[in-house]
Design a protein around this motif. Structure first.
Motif, mmCIF file in Angstrom:
data_model
loop_
_atom_site.group_PDB
_atom_site.id
_atom_site.type_symbol
_atom_site.label_atom_id
_atom_site.label_comp_id
_atom_site.label_asym_id
_atom_site.label_seq_id
_atom_site.Cartn_x
_atom_site.Cartn_y
_atom_site.Cartn_z
ATOM 1 N N LYS A 1 3.449 0.393 75.608
ATOM 2 C CA LYS A 1 4.854 0.350 76.006
ATOM 3 C C LYS A 1 4.954 0.648 77.493
ATOM 4 O O LYS A 1 4.428 1.665 77.960
ATOM 5 N N ARG A 2 5.615 -0.254 78.217
ATOM 6 C CA ARG A 2 5.772 -0.103 79.663
ATOM 7 C C ARG A 2 7.245 0.008 80.031
ATOM 8 O O ARG A 2 8.106 -0.606 79.398
ATOM 9 N N TYR A 3 7.513 0.795 81.059
ATOM 10 C CA TYR A 3 8.826 0.841 81.692
ATOM 11 C C TYR A 3 8.621 0.517 83.161
ATOM 12 O O TYR A 3 8.260 1.391 83.955
ATOM 13 N N GLY A 4 8.793 -0.736 83.514
ATOM 14 C CA GLY A 4 8.507 -1.150 84.880
ATOM 15 C C GLY A 4 7.035 -0.991 85.181
ATOM 16 O O GLY A 4 6.167 -1.510 84.469
ATOM 17 N N ASP A 5 6.737 -0.213 86.229
ATOM 18 C CA ASP A 5 5.349 0.020 86.622
ATOM 19 C C ASP A 5 4.703 1.170 85.859
ATOM 20 O O ASP A 5 3.509 1.439 86.035
ATOM 21 N N VAL A 6 5.490 1.862 85.033
ATOM 22 C CA VAL A 6 4.975 3.021 84.294
ATOM 23 C C VAL A 6 4.554 2.597 82.892
ATOM 24 O O VAL A 6 5.334 1.977 82.157
ATOM 25 N N THR B 1 7.298 10.787 72.218
ATOM 26 C CA THR B 1 8.584 10.288 71.733
ATOM 27 C C THR B 1 8.636 8.769 71.786
ATOM 28 O O THR B 1 9.139 8.112 70.855
ATOM 29 N N THR B 2 8.092 8.166 72.839
ATOM 30 C CA THR B 2 8.051 6.699 72.922
ATOM 31 C C THR B 2 7.245 6.120 71.771
ATOM 32 O O THR B 2 7.636 5.118 71.160
ATOM 33 N N THR B 3 6.124 6.752 71.447
ATOM 34 C CA THR B 3 5.307 6.294 70.320
ATOM 35 C C THR B 3 6.098 6.345 69.023
ATOM 36 O O THR B 3 6.115 5.373 68.245
ATOM 37 N N ILE B 4 6.746 7.472 68.773
ATOM 38 C CA ILE B 4 7.504 7.622 67.531
ATOM 39 C C ILE B 4 8.623 6.591 67.456
ATOM 40 O O ILE B 4 8.884 5.997 66.400
ATOM 41 N N GLU B 5 9.304 6.344 68.573
ATOM 42 C CA GLU B 5 10.415 5.392 68.551
ATOM 43 C C GLU B 5 9.938 3.968 68.291
ATOM 44 O O GLU B 5 10.664 3.174 67.682
ATOM 45 N N MET B 6 8.725 3.619 68.704
ATOM 46 C CA MET B 6 8.172 2.317 68.339
ATOM 47 C C MET B 6 7.834 2.271 66.851
ATOM 48 O O MET B 6 8.104 1.272 66.172
ATOM 49 N N LEU B 7 7.247 3.354 66.338
ATOM 50 C CA LEU B 7 6.923 3.402 64.918
ATOM 51 C C LEU B 7 8.183 3.336 64.065
ATOM 52 O O LEU B 7 8.181 2.738 62.980
ATOM 53 N N GLU B 8 9.267 3.932 64.560
ATOM 54 C CA GLU B 8 10.537 3.937 63.821
ATOM 55 C C GLU B 8 11.297 2.615 63.929
ATOM 56 O O GLU B 8 12.309 2.428 63.244
ATOM 57 N N GLY B 9 10.824 1.732 64.784
ATOM 58 C CA GLY B 9 11.509 0.463 64.968
ATOM 59 C C GLY B 9 12.670 0.528 65.937
ATOM 60 O O GLY B 9 13.460 -0.413 66.039
ATOM 61 N N LEU B 10 12.780 1.636 66.685
ATOM 62 C CA LEU B 10 13.866 1.780 67.658
ATOM 63 C C LEU B 10 13.518 1.134 68.994
ATOM 64 O O LEU B 10 14.412 0.810 69.780
ATOM 65 N N LEU B 11 12.217 0.991 69.269
ATOM 66 C CA LEU B 11 11.745 0.340 70.488
ATOM 67 C C LEU B 11 10.766 -0.771 70.104
ATOM 68 O O LEU B 11 9.997 -0.616 69.147
#
Length: 327
Positions: free
Chosen positions: A31-36, A63-73
Motif C-alpha cells: 500500500k502506497r500513499y504517494g511516495d510513501v 492500521t493500514t494493513t488491518i484496513e486492507m484486510l477489512e476491505g476498507l482500503l
C-alpha cells in the motif's frame, strides 16, 4: 523472522506458518500513499481459531494493513484472502462474517446502550439477541444510559459488543485497550477469551506487551511496512538469548563504551539509547556487581539502575534500535 527454536536467526516467513485453515492470508501486500510505502510486501498467515497480534511503533503500517484486510482500503499490490475469499468478488459474503472495532469508534452520544446495540444488530440477518450482547459485555445495568455517560472502559466494551452483533467468524481489534485502566483492560481480555473459546479468530494490534503475552498465540512485529519477526511471544523473547535486561545511566551522561560493557559476565547484548545503556543477561547477580565495579573504577556515579524480565519490546529494540512506542 526469528525462528521458533529461540536461536534468534532470521529465516523466512514460511518457516513459521502453522498448519490449519487460514482465516487470513496475504502475500506481497503493498500500500502506497504517494511516495510513501506504508505496507511493503507483507506476507501474513493467520489460522482460524487463533489470536494473532500485530506489534510495532506508530507508523509501522499496522492500521493500514488491518484496513486492507477489512476491505476498507484497496491494496496497490499483492494477493489477499479473508476466510478463503477475496474482496474483489465476495465482499457481500464477507462483510457479515467480520466484526470490526476501529482504533477510534464514534458512536451516537444521544442513543442509549440498548438503542445502540439494537441498531447494530439490525444490520445482520443472524446474531445474538440484544439482551445476550448486553450480558456478554456486562452492560445490562447500563442499558438505559446514554453513550455520552459511559466511562472509557464501558464505551470500549460497547464498541466490541457492536462488532460482535453479527456473530462474526473473524474479529479485528485496533488498539482496543489504549487509555483504559487495568481493570477495564482485563475485563476486555476476558471478553475476548470467551469469543475465542467459541471458535472465533482475532487479529489485534496493541502497544501493550502484557496484552500480547496474555492474549496472542503468535505475534508479528512490523517496522516500516515489513514483518521483521514472527512467532509465539515466548519464542520471540527466548530468541534474545537472555532472560533479563539491566538498564543504567550515569549522572554526567557519559557513555560507557559498548566494548567495555560486553566484557561483563554473561552480557549477551549491549545497546545505547542517548545516555542510557541496556545490557541483556541471564545472570543478573553476576552482571550487576561487575557493572558497579566497572563504574567505580571509572569514577562514574549512577543516575539510575534497574532490571526487568526480557519482553517483546526488548525483541523489537534489538531488531530495530527503536522503542515500540516511538513515533
Amino acid at each position: 523472522m526469528l525462528d521458533d527454536t529461540g536461536s534468534g536467526v532470521y529465516h523466512g516467513y514460511n518457516d513459521a506458518v502453522p498448519t490449519g485453515n487460514a482465516a487470513l492470508r496475504c502475500a506481497g501486500l503493498i500500500k502506497r500513499y504517494g511516495d510513501v510505502t506504508a505496507v511493503d510486501g507483507l506476507d501474513l498467515h493467520v489460522v482460524r481459531g487463533e489470536c494473532f497480534g500485530l506489534l510495532g511503533p506508530n507508523g509501522a503500517g499496522k492500521t493500514t494493513t488491518i484496513e486492507m484486510l477489512e476491505g476498507l482500503l484497496a491494496a496497490d499490490g499483492g494477493d489477499l484472502e479473508v476466510l478463503g475469499m477475496r474482496w474483489s468478488d465476495a465482499a457481500a459474503s464477507l462483510r457479515p462474517r467480520l466484526g470490526i472495532q476501529l482504533q477510534e469508534t464514534q458512536l451516537a452520544d444521544k442513543l442509549t446502550v440498548r438503542e445502540t446495540l439494537r441498531t447494530f444488530r439490525s444490520f445482520y440477518t443472524a446474531g445474538p439477541a440484544v439482551d445476550a450482547l448486553l450480558d456478554l459485555v456486562e452492560l445490562t445495568a447500563k442499558q438505559d444510559a446514554r453513550v455520552s455517560m459511559l466511562s472509557g472502559g464501558q464505551k470500549q466494551r460497547l464498541s466490541i459488543a457492536c462488532a460482535l452483533a453479527g456473530q462474526p467468524d473473524l474479529l479485528f481489534l485496533d488498539e482496543p485497550t489504549t487509555g483504559l485502566d487495568p481493570q477495564s483492560r482485563r475485563q476486555l481480555w476476558a471478553l475476548l477469551e470467551r469469543f475465542r473459546s467459541d471458535g472465533g479468530t482475532i487479529l489485534i494490534t496493541t502497544h501493550y506487551m502484557d496484552e500480547a503475552h496474555a492474549l496472542c498465540d503468535r505475534v508479528g512485529i512490523m517496522d516500516r511496512g515489513r514483518l521483521i519477526a514472527l512467532g509465539t511471544p515466548r519464542s520471540l523473547v527466548r530468541s534474545l538469548g537472555a532472560e533479563h535486561v539491566v538498564e543504567f545511566g550515569v549522572t554526567d551522561g557519559t557513555i560507557v563504551p559498548a566494548e567495555d560493557l560486553a566484557w561483563l559476565p554473561d552480557v549477551r547484548d549491549v545497546r545505547h539509547d542517548a545516555a542510557r545503556a541496556s545490557l541483556s543477561t541471564s545472570e543478573v547477580h553476576l552482571t550487576v556487581p561487575a557493572l558497579l565495579e566497572l563504574l567505580r573504577r571509572r569514577g562514574a556515579e549512577l543516575s539510575h539502575l534497574g532490571t526487568h524480565s526480557a519482553t517483546l519490546e526488548d525483541v523489537f529494540v534489538t531488531l530495530t534500535g527503536r522503542q515500540l512506542r516511538d513515533d
